[in-house]
Design an enzyme around this catalytic site. Structure first.
Site, PDB file in Angstrom:
ATOM      1  N   HIS A  75     -21.238   3.727  10.356  1.00 42.37           N
ATOM      2  CA  HIS A  75     -19.908   3.159  10.149  1.00 42.37           C
ATOM      3  C   HIS A  75     -19.174   3.023  11.472  1.00 42.37           C
ATOM      4  O   HIS A  75     -19.176   3.939  12.286  1.00 42.37           O
ATOM      5  CB  HIS A  75     -19.090   4.037   9.199  1.00 42.37           C
ATOM      6  N   TYR A 202      -9.429   6.756   3.149  1.00 42.52           N
ATOM      7  CA  TYR A 202      -8.579   7.943   2.997  1.00 42.52           C
ATOM      8  C   TYR A 202      -7.221   7.438   2.521  1.00 42.52           C
ATOM      9  O   TYR A 202      -6.651   6.542   3.152  1.00 42.52           O
ATOM     10  CB  TYR A 202      -8.390   8.661   4.338  1.00 42.52           C
ATOM     11  N   PRO A 294     -11.869  19.903   4.612  1.00 41.49           N
ATOM     12  CA  PRO A 294     -12.842  18.808   4.746  1.00 41.49           C
ATOM     13  C   PRO A 294     -12.238  17.478   5.213  1.00 41.49           C
ATOM     14  O   PRO A 294     -12.984  16.538   5.501  1.00 41.49           O
ATOM     15  CB  PRO A 294     -13.420  18.671   3.337  1.00 41.49           C
ATOM     16  N   LYS A 298     -15.380  17.685   9.587  1.00 43.43           N
ATOM     17  CA  LYS A 298     -15.863  18.387  10.781  1.00 43.43           C
ATOM     18  C   LYS A 298     -16.787  19.569  10.496  1.00 43.43           C
ATOM     19  O   LYS A 298     -17.489  20.033  11.383  1.00 43.43           O
ATOM     20  CB  LYS A 298     -14.672  18.932  11.591  1.00 43.43           C
ATOM     21  N   TYR A 386     -12.289  12.113  15.451  1.00 43.27           N
ATOM     22  CA  TYR A 386     -12.995  11.888  14.192  1.00 43.27           C
ATOM     23  C   TYR A 386     -14.483  11.677  14.419  1.00 43.27           C
ATOM     24  O   TYR A 386     -15.316  12.185  13.674  1.00 43.27           O
ATOM     25  CB  TYR A 386     -12.391  10.687  13.450  1.00 43.27           C
TER      26      TYR A 386
HETATM   27  P1  FAD Z   1     -23.507  27.187   4.303  1.00 43.00           P
HETATM   28  O1  FAD Z   1     -23.895  25.789   4.019  1.00 43.00           O
HETATM   29  O2  FAD Z   1     -22.435  27.808   3.496  1.00 43.00           O
HETATM   30  O3  FAD Z   1     -24.830  28.054   4.200  1.00 43.00           O
HETATM   31  C1  FAD Z   1     -24.800  29.452   4.193  1.00 43.00           C
HETATM   32  C2  FAD Z   1     -26.006  29.957   3.442  1.00 43.00           C
HETATM   33  O4  FAD Z   1     -26.035  31.381   3.510  1.00 43.00           O
HETATM   34  C3  FAD Z   1     -25.967  29.598   1.968  1.00 43.00           C
HETATM   35  O5  FAD Z   1     -27.188  29.011   1.595  1.00 43.00           O
HETATM   36  C4  FAD Z   1     -25.711  30.916   1.265  1.00 43.00           C
HETATM   37  O6  FAD Z   1     -26.311  30.964  -0.022  1.00 43.00           O
HETATM   38  C5  FAD Z   1     -26.366  31.887   2.224  1.00 43.00           C
HETATM   39  N1  FAD Z   1     -25.811  33.256   2.129  1.00 43.00           N
HETATM   40  C6  FAD Z   1     -24.534  33.636   1.938  1.00 43.00           C
HETATM   41  N2  FAD Z   1     -24.430  34.969   1.923  1.00 43.00           N
HETATM   42  C7  FAD Z   1     -25.666  35.458   2.098  1.00 43.00           C
HETATM   43  C8  FAD Z   1     -26.183  36.765   2.161  1.00 43.00           C
HETATM   44  N3  FAD Z   1     -25.402  37.841   2.059  1.00 43.00           N
HETATM   45  N4  FAD Z   1     -27.516  36.918   2.341  1.00 43.00           N
HETATM   46  C9  FAD Z   1     -28.327  35.830   2.463  1.00 43.00           C
HETATM   47  N5  FAD Z   1     -27.874  34.556   2.410  1.00 43.00           N
HETATM   48  C10 FAD Z   1     -26.566  34.371   2.233  1.00 43.00           C
HETATM   49  N6  FAD Z   1     -17.705  19.691   5.088  1.00 43.00           N
HETATM   50  C11 FAD Z   1     -17.429  18.418   5.316  1.00 43.00           C
HETATM   51  O7  FAD Z   1     -17.487  18.003   6.480  1.00 43.00           O
HETATM   52  N7  FAD Z   1     -17.116  17.593   4.264  1.00 43.00           N
HETATM   53  C12 FAD Z   1     -17.069  18.051   2.949  1.00 43.00           C
HETATM   54  O8  FAD Z   1     -16.806  17.295   2.045  1.00 43.00           O
HETATM   55  C13 FAD Z   1     -17.346  19.378   2.692  1.00 43.00           C
HETATM   56  N8  FAD Z   1     -17.317  19.881   1.427  1.00 43.00           N
HETATM   57  C14 FAD Z   1     -17.574  21.209   1.225  1.00 43.00           C
HETATM   58  C15 FAD Z   1     -17.520  21.762  -0.062  1.00 43.00           C
HETATM   59  C16 FAD Z   1     -17.753  23.125  -0.289  1.00 43.00           C
HETATM   60  C17 FAD Z   1     -17.683  23.702  -1.696  1.00 43.00           C
HETATM   61  C18 FAD Z   1     -18.066  23.962   0.814  1.00 43.00           C
HETATM   62  C19 FAD Z   1     -18.332  25.448   0.595  1.00 43.00           C
HETATM   63  C20 FAD Z   1     -18.141  23.403   2.076  1.00 43.00           C
HETATM   64  C21 FAD Z   1     -17.886  22.039   2.309  1.00 43.00           C
HETATM   65  N9  FAD Z   1     -17.946  21.471   3.584  1.00 43.00           N
HETATM   66  C22 FAD Z   1     -17.665  20.178   3.810  1.00 43.00           C
HETATM   67  C23 FAD Z   1     -18.294  22.223   4.751  1.00 43.00           C
HETATM   68  C24 FAD Z   1     -19.774  22.078   5.091  1.00 43.00           C
HETATM   69  O9  FAD Z   1     -20.516  21.877   3.938  1.00 43.00           O
HETATM   70  C25 FAD Z   1     -20.124  23.356   5.809  1.00 43.00           C
HETATM   71  O10 FAD Z   1     -19.407  23.363   7.036  1.00 43.00           O
HETATM   72  C26 FAD Z   1     -21.617  23.541   6.048  1.00 43.00           C
HETATM   73  O11 FAD Z   1     -22.279  23.742   4.835  1.00 43.00           O
HETATM   74  C27 FAD Z   1     -21.829  24.738   6.959  1.00 43.00           C
HETATM   75  O12 FAD Z   1     -23.174  25.087   6.961  1.00 43.00           O
HETATM   76  P2  FAD Z   1     -23.625  26.611   7.113  1.00 43.00           P
HETATM   77  O13 FAD Z   1     -25.099  26.565   7.124  1.00 43.00           O
HETATM   78  O14 FAD Z   1     -22.903  27.214   8.264  1.00 43.00           O
HETATM   79  O15 FAD Z   1     -23.056  27.343   5.828  1.00 43.00           O
HETATM   80  C1  PHB Z   2     -17.971  13.184   1.875  1.00 46.03           C
HETATM   81  O1  PHB Z   2     -18.600  12.116   1.905  1.00 46.03           O
HETATM   82  O2  PHB Z   2     -18.270  14.102   1.112  1.00 46.03           O
HETATM   83  C2  PHB Z   2     -16.803  13.345   2.783  1.00 46.03           C
HETATM   84  C3  PHB Z   2     -16.525  12.364   3.704  1.00 46.03           C
HETATM   85  C4  PHB Z   2     -15.442  12.512   4.548  1.00 46.03           C
HETATM   86  C5  PHB Z   2     -14.665  13.647   4.474  1.00 46.03           C
HETATM   87  C6  PHB Z   2     -14.975  14.646   3.574  1.00 46.03           C
HETATM   88  C7  PHB Z   2     -16.052  14.490   2.712  1.00 46.03           C
HETATM   89  O3  PHB Z   2     -13.595  13.774   5.293  1.00 46.03           O
END
Ligand code: FAD
Ligand code: PHB
Length: 391
Positions: A75, A202, A294, A298, A386
């Site tokens: 995009h 948005y 979100p 980022k 962004y």
């Molecule tokens: P996570 O993806 O949270 O992975 C952590 C992992 O550790 C998980 O698999 C969990 O099961 C595991 N874990 C936890 N505790 C333990 C333990 N005690 N022992 C072993 N394993 C464990 N970002 C955006 O940019 N746009 C979005 O729309 C967006 N939507 C989101 C919606 C939700 C509900 C959440 C929670 C986050 C969202 N995010 C979004 C943020 C983005 O998804 C996260 O920044 C990203 O997943 C970070 O990755 P991570 O691997 O650091 O953490």
């Molecule tokens: C998404 O596609 O899930 C999405 C995109 C942009 C955002 C947040 C979530 O700022």
């Protein structure tokens, strides 16, 4: 009790943990990933969708971008609407872009890559406990299929997300938390319908914020701002689509195609930074270390940058005996993290409806959006934040 050893013990198989294990293995460093959930559960989570160019470059370096390069949607702009007014922010004027590719797909690609290289991923691991993180030989104790294990490590990477165990292993007198909890959440729906527009929309509306995103040209991911105590069960698909339509400018609303939801969930919004990101031989990365609302897309991008930085630091330690990067990890990462926190908090404040918002507060929001629409300097600053592309 069974005992084993590895160089880097990684807690969590989200994008952070999987990518770290991949980058380390490519450099000849051994790791074990411990994940609390099942593989299917991790693969089923629907989360982020927008990748910065820098993130894509890191994923290429990790050898996991083949499908992303084929299927990701590049995009060159984004639409920001305020009521009926629609404004496009053009990235191409700054040679910047983002790639729309779901975190679910990225997780799948990372898992395939780990499996292909024979990486050790252990799922359904309970009661992970960190031991001796201040010592030269920290360890992870855990239980799997009823059996107690002890994994001796040289380093531990806390990639276990916001609710994980690793951050809690830093003593409270050392750990500083900086936090803002928002008085609303996002209700997200995934559906097999074409996006309303070729780019993300948005929308800041009197009824609250809305976002039309996508996963492909035939699959939409849309959000509406909702109350924190809202119950997903109270949101039928029809109610969701009606509310989304009401918050979009007419032209976009007229194009909205609706369909049965494949997934529907509510996520609370939070800004959160933990400090320091290193304690002894424990390093935090991704959501274990920080959360952004979100709005700025980022979260995943920050996680990928943390992991690249941590991988580079561990590689310098193992290949050159150099610890400068490990020593600098927390301070260097925190500067980058705070900049993303600033942008995410700002965009959240400009686009959402806050409880008790006055007409003055709304006037300021609209002036911010006007400035973004009409000032080249404001647009350049937005594009830089962004897309994550330094201008
Ligand atoms: P996570 O993806 O949270 O992975 C952590 C992992 O550790 C998980 O698999 C969990 O099961 C595991 N874990 C936890 N505790 C333990 C333990 N005690 N022992 C072993 N394993 C464990 N970002 C955006 O940019 N746009 C979005 O729309 C967006 N939507 C989101 C919606 C939700 C509900 C959440 C929670 C986050 C969202 N995010 C979004 C943020 C983005 O998804 C996260 O920044 C990203 O997943 C970070 O990755 P991570 O691997 O650091 O953490
Ligand atoms: C998404 O596609 O899930 C999405 C995109 C942009 C955002 C947040 C979530 O700022």
């Amino acid at each position: 009790m069974s005992a084993s050893r590895t160089q880097v013990g990684i807690i969590g198989s989200g994008p952070s943990g999987l990518l770290l294990s991949q980058l380390l293995q490519l450099a000849g460093i051994d790791s074990v990933v411990l994940e609390r959930r099942s593989r299917d559960y991790v693969l089923g989570r629907v989360r982020a969708g927008v990748l910065e160019q820098g993130t894509v470059a890191i994923l290429r370096r990790a050898g996991v971008a083949e499908r992303l390069d084929r299927e990701g949607l590049v995009h060159h702009g984004v639409e920001i609407a305020a009521g009926e007014e629609r404004r496009r922010v053009d990235f191409s004027a700054h040679a910047a872009s983002v790639t729309v590719y779901g975190q679910t797909e990225l997780t799948k690609d990372l898992m395939h890559a780990r499996d292909a290289l024979g990486g050790t991923l252990l799922f359904e691991v309970d009661e992970v406990a960190l031991e001796g993180v201040e010592s030269e030989r920290p360890a992870l104790r855990y239980r799997r299929a009823g059996v107690e294990h002890r994994l001796e490590c040289e380093f531990i990477a806390g990639c276990d997300g916001f609710h994980g165990a690793s951050r809690k292993a830093i003593p409270p007198n050392v750990l500083k938390i900086h936090e803002r909890v928002y008085p609303f959440g996002w209700l997200g729906v995934l559906a097999e319908v074409p996006p309303v527009s070729p780019e993300l929309v948005y929308a800041s509306h009197e009824r609250g914020f809305a976002l039309c995103s996508m996963r492909s040209l035939v699959r939409s991911r849309c959000y509406v701002q909702c109350a924190l105590d809202d119950d997903v069960a109270a949101w039928s698909d029809d109610r969701f689509w009606d509310e989304l339509r009401a918050r979009l400018p007419e032209a976009a609303a007229a194009r909205l195609q609706t369909g049965r939801s494949l997934e529907k969930s509510i996520a609370p919004l939070r800004s959160f930074v933990a400090e320091p990101l290193r304690y002894g031989r424990l390093f935090l990365a991704g959501d274990a270390a920080h959360i952004v609302p979100p709005t700025g897309a980022k979260g995943l991008n920050l996680a990928v940058r943390d992991v690249q930085q941590l991988a580079d630091a561990l590689i310098a330690h193992y290949s050159e005996g150099q610890d400068d990067l490990l020593d600098a990890y927390s301070a260097t990462a925190l500067r980058r993290i705070w900049r993303a926190e600033r942008f995410s908090a700002w965009l959240t404040s400009v686009l959402h409806k806050f409880p008790g918002r006055t007409s003055f507060d709304r006037g300021i929001q609209l002036a911010e959006l006007d400035e973004l629409a009409s000032s080249a300097a404001a647009q350049a600053a937005f594009v830089e934040s962004y897309t994550g592309t330094p201008l």
